[in-house]
Design a protein around this motif. Structure first.
Motif, mmCIF file in Angstrom:
data_model
loop_
_atom_site.group_PDB
_atom_site.id
_atom_site.type_symbol
_atom_site.label_atom_id
_atom_site.label_comp_id
_atom_site.label_asym_id
_atom_site.label_seq_id
_atom_site.Cartn_x
_atom_site.Cartn_y
_atom_site.Cartn_z
ATOM 1 N N ARG A 33 -6.825 4.530 -4.513
ATOM 2 C CA ARG A 33 -6.418 4.562 -3.354
ATOM 3 C C ARG A 33 -7.560 4.691 -2.492
ATOM 4 O O ARG A 33 -7.313 3.548 -1.645
ATOM 5 C CB ARG A 33 -7.564 6.571 -3.601
ATOM 6 C CG ARG A 33 -6.961 6.793 -2.436
ATOM 7 C CD ARG A 33 -7.274 8.237 -2.796
ATOM 8 N NE ARG A 33 -6.205 8.843 -2.703
ATOM 9 C CZ ARG A 33 -5.863 9.566 -3.042
ATOM 10 N NH1 ARG A 33 -6.047 9.985 -1.519
ATOM 11 N NH2 ARG A 33 -4.959 11.163 -3.110
ATOM 12 N N LEU A 85 -3.098 -0.232 -7.787
ATOM 13 C CA LEU A 85 -3.470 -0.044 -6.838
ATOM 14 C C LEU A 85 -4.116 0.867 -5.838
ATOM 15 O O LEU A 85 -3.501 2.476 -5.374
ATOM 16 C CB LEU A 85 -3.181 -0.761 -5.612
ATOM 17 C CG LEU A 85 -3.544 -0.449 -4.504
ATOM 18 C CD1 LEU A 85 -3.930 -1.929 -3.908
ATOM 19 C CD2 LEU A 85 -1.956 -1.192 -2.862
ATOM 20 N N ARG A 138 -6.509 0.617 -2.178
ATOM 21 C CA ARG A 138 -5.573 0.613 -0.811
ATOM 22 C C ARG A 138 -6.507 0.735 0.259
ATOM 23 O O ARG A 138 -6.223 0.392 0.954
ATOM 24 C CB ARG A 138 -4.864 1.796 -1.199
ATOM 25 C CG ARG A 138 -4.132 2.501 -0.728
ATOM 26 C CD ARG A 138 -3.128 3.233 -1.566
ATOM 27 N NE ARG A 138 -2.758 3.549 -1.859
ATOM 28 C CZ ARG A 138 -1.423 2.896 -3.381
ATOM 29 N NH1 ARG A 138 -0.524 3.359 -2.397
ATOM 30 N NH2 ARG A 138 -1.674 3.217 -4.318
ATOM 31 N N ARG A 139 -7.334 1.712 0.206
ATOM 32 C CA ARG A 139 -7.966 2.305 1.866
ATOM 33 C C ARG A 139 -8.661 1.283 2.471
ATOM 34 O O ARG A 139 -8.912 0.197 3.522
ATOM 35 C CB ARG A 139 -9.218 3.117 1.120
ATOM 36 C CG ARG A 139 -9.943 3.847 2.926
ATOM 37 C CD ARG A 139 -10.602 5.177 2.529
ATOM 38 N NE ARG A 139 -11.702 4.822 3.836
ATOM 39 C CZ ARG A 139 -11.307 5.955 4.559
ATOM 40 N NH1 ARG A 139 -11.007 6.779 4.365
ATOM 41 N NH2 ARG A 139 -12.346 6.040 5.129
ATOM 42 N N CYS A 150 0.909 -1.183 0.131
ATOM 43 C CA CYS A 150 0.056 -0.097 0.390
ATOM 44 C C CYS A 150 0.822 0.983 0.273
ATOM 45 O O CYS A 150 0.230 2.229 -0.281
ATOM 46 C CB CYS A 150 -1.015 0.334 1.010
ATOM 47 S SG CYS A 150 -2.307 -1.101 0.822
ATOM 48 N N HIS A 201 -0.491 4.278 -8.119
ATOM 49 C CA HIS A 201 -2.063 4.349 -7.749
ATOM 50 C C HIS A 201 -2.966 3.524 -9.497
ATOM 51 O O HIS A 201 -4.246 3.198 -9.133
ATOM 52 C CB HIS A 201 -2.335 5.780 -8.563
ATOM 53 C CG HIS A 201 -2.056 6.234 -6.917
ATOM 54 N ND1 HIS A 201 -3.290 6.248 -5.750
ATOM 55 C CD2 HIS A 201 -1.145 7.537 -6.566
ATOM 56 C CE1 HIS A 201 -2.253 7.418 -4.321
ATOM 57 N NE2 HIS A 201 -1.398 8.106 -5.138
#
Length: 144
Positions: free
Chosen positions: A100, A98, A103-104, A90, A95
């Protein structure tokens, strides 16, 4: 996160992974405990001479307790390394690979998993007591 901070965090996580591995491969320190029950001293035993997590999992697997062995290996053996590896992913994944939102979700999932696998510390402590510490007192003649 600035580049220097992300590099420092990655180095810290790699050191943490190494220390986790090192502790699990080194023998426990030896500390002899003297226990007396009802005035009779029990034979000496090492308070830290316990099997490793892998040895516990192998023992349960050999005894046919497959679900317990697998749960122990996943939560105690694999999860700490996987959690740190996912955090590094992460931190460094672009981006385009992965996004955002994903990722969260990944970080929230590992956070949730980390809270629930905290139970493994208590589980391993119970295993140490149940499986390795055998104490018998007296010569077998009951009497109070």
């Amino acid at each position: 996160l600035p580049r220097a901070a992300s590099t420092a965090l990655t180095v810290a996580m790699l050191v943490n992974m190494f220390l986790l591995w090192r502790v699990r491969t080194k023998p426990w320190p030896q500390m002899l405990a003297v226990v007396s029950v009802a005035g009779e001293e029990l034979p000496g035993f090492s308070a830290f001479d316990f099997p490793s997590i892998g040895q516990f999992a192998s023992k349960f697997w050999a005894d046919g307790q497959y679900a317990f062995a697998l749960a122990l290996w996943l939560s105690c053996g694999l999860w700490p390394y996987l959690k740190l590896a996912l955090a590094m992913l992460c931190l460094h994944a672009p981006h385009s690979i992965l996004p955002r939102r994903r990722r969260r979700m990944l970080l929230e999932g590992t956070n949730f998993g980390a809270k629930w696998t905290r139970v493994h510390v208590d589980l391993v402590a119970l295993l140490l007591l149940m499986c390795t510490l055998h104490i018998s007192v007296g010569g077998g003649g009951g009497g109070a």
